[in-house]
Design a protein around this motif. Sequence first.
Motif, PDB file in Angstrom:
ATOM      1  N   GLY A  95       0.716  -1.356   0.010  1.00 19.59           N
ATOM      2  CA  GLY A  95      -0.153   0.248  -0.001  1.00 19.59           C
ATOM      3  C   GLY A  95       0.820   1.114  -0.050  1.00 19.59           C
ATOM      4  O   GLY A  95       0.292   2.311   0.155  1.00 19.59           O
ATOM      5  N   ARG A  96       2.093   1.241  -0.013  1.00 19.03           N
ATOM      6  CA  ARG A  96       2.979   2.181  -0.162  1.00 19.03           C
ATOM      7  C   ARG A  96       3.773   2.339  -1.608  1.00 19.03           C
ATOM      8  O   ARG A  96       4.639   1.504  -1.850  1.00 19.03           O
ATOM      9  CB  ARG A  96       4.002   2.356   0.818  1.00 19.03           C
ATOM     10  N   GLU A  97       3.465   3.494  -2.279  1.00 17.32           N
ATOM     11  CA  GLU A  97       3.754   3.486  -3.732  1.00 17.32           C
ATOM     12  C   GLU A  97       5.008   4.659  -3.703  1.00 17.32           C
ATOM     13  O   GLU A  97       4.612   5.533  -3.173  1.00 17.32           O
ATOM     14  CB  GLU A  97       2.682   3.622  -4.721  1.00 17.32           C
ATOM     15  N   GLU A  98       5.896   4.539  -4.618  1.00 22.28           N
ATOM     16  CA  GLU A  98       6.996   5.548  -5.004  1.00 22.28           C
ATOM     17  C   GLU A  98       6.847   5.971  -6.322  1.00 22.28           C
ATOM     18  O   GLU A  98       7.035   5.005  -7.122  1.00 22.28           O
ATOM     19  CB  GLU A  98       8.145   5.220  -4.371  1.00 22.28           C
ATOM     20  N   ARG A  99       7.111   7.194  -6.543  1.00 18.16           N
ATOM     21  CA  ARG A  99       6.955   7.890  -7.778  1.00 18.16           C
ATOM     22  C   ARG A  99       8.002   8.886  -8.029  1.00 18.16           C
ATOM     23  O   ARG A  99       8.358   9.546  -7.201  1.00 18.16           O
ATOM     24  CB  ARG A  99       5.646   8.082  -8.326  1.00 18.16           C
ATOM     25  N   HIS A 100       8.720   8.828  -8.970  1.00 18.78           N
ATOM     26  CA  HIS A 100      10.035   9.890  -9.412  1.00 18.78           C
ATOM     27  C   HIS A 100       9.437  10.639 -10.833  1.00 18.78           C
ATOM     28  O   HIS A 100       9.095  10.112 -11.640  1.00 18.78           O
ATOM     29  CB  HIS A 100      11.166   9.263  -9.244  1.00 18.78           C
ATOM     30  N   HIS A 101       9.570  11.941 -10.655  1.00 16.63           N
ATOM     31  CA  HIS A 101       9.726  12.682 -11.841  1.00 16.63           C
ATOM     32  C   HIS A 101      11.112  13.676 -11.825  1.00 16.63           C
ATOM     33  O   HIS A 101      11.590  13.923 -10.694  1.00 16.63           O
ATOM     34  CB  HIS A 101       8.676  13.813 -11.822  1.00 16.63           C
ATOM     35  N   ALA A 102      11.223  13.974 -12.932  1.00 19.59           N
ATOM     36  CA  ALA A 102      12.663  14.751 -13.242  1.00 19.59           C
ATOM     37  C   ALA A 102      12.386  16.016 -14.218  1.00 19.59           C
ATOM     38  O   ALA A 102      11.629  15.903 -15.056  1.00 19.59           O
ATOM     39  CB  ALA A 102      13.904  13.895 -13.760  1.00 19.59           C
ATOM     40  N   VAL A 103      13.043  17.173 -13.774  1.00 21.51           N
ATOM     41  CA  VAL A 103      12.860  18.326 -14.675  1.00 21.51           C
ATOM     42  C   VAL A 103      14.515  18.479 -15.087  1.00 21.51           C
ATOM     43  O   VAL A 103      15.136  18.855 -14.148  1.00 21.51           O
ATOM     44  CB  VAL A 103      12.452  19.522 -13.816  1.00 21.51           C
ATOM     45  N   LEU A 104      14.700  18.439 -16.211  1.00 23.74           N
ATOM     46  CA  LEU A 104      16.056  18.809 -16.767  1.00 23.74           C
ATOM     47  C   LEU A 104      16.044  19.633 -18.008  1.00 23.74           C
ATOM     48  O   LEU A 104      15.130  19.658 -18.672  1.00 23.74           O
ATOM     49  CB  LEU A 104      16.574  17.448 -17.432  1.00 23.74           C
ATOM     50  N   PRO A 105      16.984  20.463 -17.897  1.00 23.55           N
ATOM     51  CA  PRO A 105      17.144  21.671 -19.312  1.00 23.55           C
ATOM     52  C   PRO A 105      17.645  20.857 -20.468  1.00 23.55           C
ATOM     53  O   PRO A 105      18.236  19.976 -20.486  1.00 23.55           O
ATOM     54  CB  PRO A 105      18.247  22.658 -18.728  1.00 23.55           C
ATOM     55  N   CYS A 106      17.581  21.579 -21.530  1.00 19.75           N
ATOM     56  CA  CYS A 106      18.163  21.416 -22.805  1.00 19.75           C
ATOM     57  C   CYS A 106      19.546  21.540 -22.829  1.00 19.75           C
ATOM     58  O   CYS A 106      19.964  22.618 -21.958  1.00 19.75           O
ATOM     59  CB  CYS A 106      17.194  21.897 -23.929  1.00 19.75           C
ATOM     60  N   TRP A 107      20.173  20.705 -23.511  1.00 24.44           N
ATOM     61  CA  TRP A 107      21.514  21.121 -23.392  1.00 24.44           C
ATOM     62  C   TRP A 107      22.491  20.644 -24.737  1.00 24.44           C
ATOM     63  O   TRP A 107      21.790  19.811 -25.433  1.00 24.44           O
ATOM     64  CB  TRP A 107      22.474  20.717 -22.503  1.00 24.44           C
ATOM     65  N   THR A 145      36.548  14.890 -32.216  1.00 24.20           N
ATOM     66  CA  THR A 145      35.629  15.981 -32.237  1.00 24.20           C
ATOM     67  C   THR A 145      34.212  15.124 -31.586  1.00 24.20           C
ATOM     68  O   THR A 145      33.897  14.336 -32.448  1.00 24.20           O
ATOM     69  CB  THR A 145      35.320  16.669 -33.120  1.00 24.20           C
ATOM     70  N   ALA A 146      33.477  15.315 -30.545  1.00 23.72           N
ATOM     71  CA  ALA A 146      32.414  14.732 -30.136  1.00 23.72           C
ATOM     72  C   ALA A 146      31.241  15.649 -29.877  1.00 23.72           C
ATOM     73  O   ALA A 146      31.543  16.686 -29.320  1.00 23.72           O
ATOM     74  CB  ALA A 146      32.539  13.928 -28.925  1.00 23.72           C
ATOM     75  N   VAL A 147      30.011  15.646 -30.476  1.00 23.98           N
ATOM     76  CA  VAL A 147      28.980  16.659 -30.251  1.00 23.98           C
ATOM     77  C   VAL A 147      27.813  15.895 -29.899  1.00 23.98           C
ATOM     78  O   VAL A 147      27.389  14.693 -30.218  1.00 23.98           O
ATOM     79  CB  VAL A 147      28.858  17.195 -31.589  1.00 23.98           C
ATOM     80  N   ALA A 148      26.963  16.371 -28.877  1.00 19.40           N
ATOM     81  CA  ALA A 148      25.857  15.753 -28.383  1.00 19.40           C
ATOM     82  C   ALA A 148      24.728  16.799 -28.169  1.00 19.40           C
ATOM     83  O   ALA A 148      25.206  18.015 -27.777  1.00 19.40           O
ATOM     84  CB  ALA A 148      26.059  14.835 -27.372  1.00 19.40           C
ATOM     85  N   ARG A 149      23.565  16.331 -28.085  1.00 22.88           N
ATOM     86  CA  ARG A 149      22.634  17.419 -27.897  1.00 22.88           C
ATOM     87  C   ARG A 149      21.400  16.323 -27.122  1.00 22.88           C
ATOM     88  O   ARG A 149      20.933  15.504 -27.554  1.00 22.88           O
ATOM     89  CB  ARG A 149      21.916  17.987 -29.013  1.00 22.88           C
ATOM     90  N   PHE A 150      20.820  17.204 -26.245  1.00 21.29           N
ATOM     91  CA  PHE A 150      19.810  16.555 -25.380  1.00 21.29           C
ATOM     92  C   PHE A 150      18.555  17.355 -25.139  1.00 21.29           C
ATOM     93  O   PHE A 150      18.657  18.387 -24.668  1.00 21.29           O
ATOM     94  CB  PHE A 150      20.119  15.892 -23.889  1.00 21.29           C
ATOM     95  N   ASP A 151      17.195  16.810 -25.423  1.00 20.33           N
ATOM     96  CA  ASP A 151      16.201  17.764 -25.200  1.00 20.33           C
ATOM     97  C   ASP A 151      15.044  16.943 -25.177  1.00 20.33           C
ATOM     98  O   ASP A 151      15.205  15.673 -24.938  1.00 20.33           O
ATOM     99  CB  ASP A 151      16.023  18.737 -26.463  1.00 20.33           C
ATOM    100  N   ARG A 152      13.874  17.451 -25.186  1.00 23.86           N
ATOM    101  CA  ARG A 152      12.645  16.736 -24.927  1.00 23.86           C
ATOM    102  C   ARG A 152      12.417  15.734 -25.716  1.00 23.86           C
ATOM    103  O   ARG A 152      11.722  14.632 -25.545  1.00 23.86           O
ATOM    104  CB  ARG A 152      11.308  17.602 -24.882  1.00 23.86           C
ATOM    105  N   TYR A 153      13.022  15.579 -27.048  1.00 26.64           N
ATOM    106  CA  TYR A 153      12.945  14.483 -27.904  1.00 26.64           C
ATOM    107  C   TYR A 153      13.952  13.629 -27.622  1.00 26.64           C
ATOM    108  O   TYR A 153      13.885  12.443 -28.431  1.00 26.64           O
ATOM    109  CB  TYR A 153      12.869  14.948 -29.484  1.00 26.64           C
ATOM    110  N   GLY A 154      14.895  13.655 -26.887  1.00 22.73           N
ATOM    111  CA  GLY A 154      15.848  12.825 -26.308  1.00 22.73           C
ATOM    112  C   GLY A 154      17.084  12.663 -27.649  1.00 22.73           C
ATOM    113  O   GLY A 154      17.131  13.778 -28.439  1.00 22.73           O
TER     114      GLY A 154
END
Length: 223
Positions: A95-107, A145-154
């Motif tokens: 009867g005890r449930e754990e939930r997580h949410h995360a807020v991350l910026p685009c980079w 040279t390595a390039v990466a981008r992360f946003d809501r679209y992954g």
Amino acid sequence: QGHRCAIIATARAGDVIVHAAPAQPTEGAGLVVLSVAAAPQVPPAEVLAVGYDLSASAADDTELPGSRSLFDLPLGAAPLWTVREERARTRARDGREERHHAVLPCWSARNEHDLSAPTLGFPAASAVLAKTLALPVRAFEARQTAVARFDRYGFEAAAVTGMFGVTSLPPEGLVRTAELRFGHPYAVLAVATDSRADGGTGPWHGVPVFSAWVAEPEELTET
């Protein structure tokens, strides 16, 4: 789909928050983008080291070691998260449930590395190749040279359609929800995954192939 979040106790950096997001796999090989944030006073090298320690677990899609129960944490706001509690329907056995949410910026990140140092082996490889071809080595340069981008679209966009049916409502229980806030500089790692059809893994499975220190957020673009 498949995102994992946790508050983890570590010896290196104290309590840290973690978010792991899988990229779309290609023929069994893919990436997990691992984000790790600690208290602002923890040195970047220590936060990145925690990320490296968690790489294997992130790739294996297992529970992240050292994860803390939200029921062991005080309610309310902390520097890295906020925990709240409410009565809600839950399928947790106790009867005890754990939930997580995360807020991350685009980079986005771009790294350039000079690979000409003798210890990395590229000059020796160049000399062997030149000898094999009977050519003199007039000049040598090796760079990465390595390039990466992360946003809501992954790292790669994907669409998932699901359907489910409800046969009966679960009983009411106690739910604790943690919102993890990546609101100051933190570490990110891209970890290789390579699961095989026979249940085994490839040689790159669990190996971090890119890492960066995210210090400046970016605006989300629509393209």
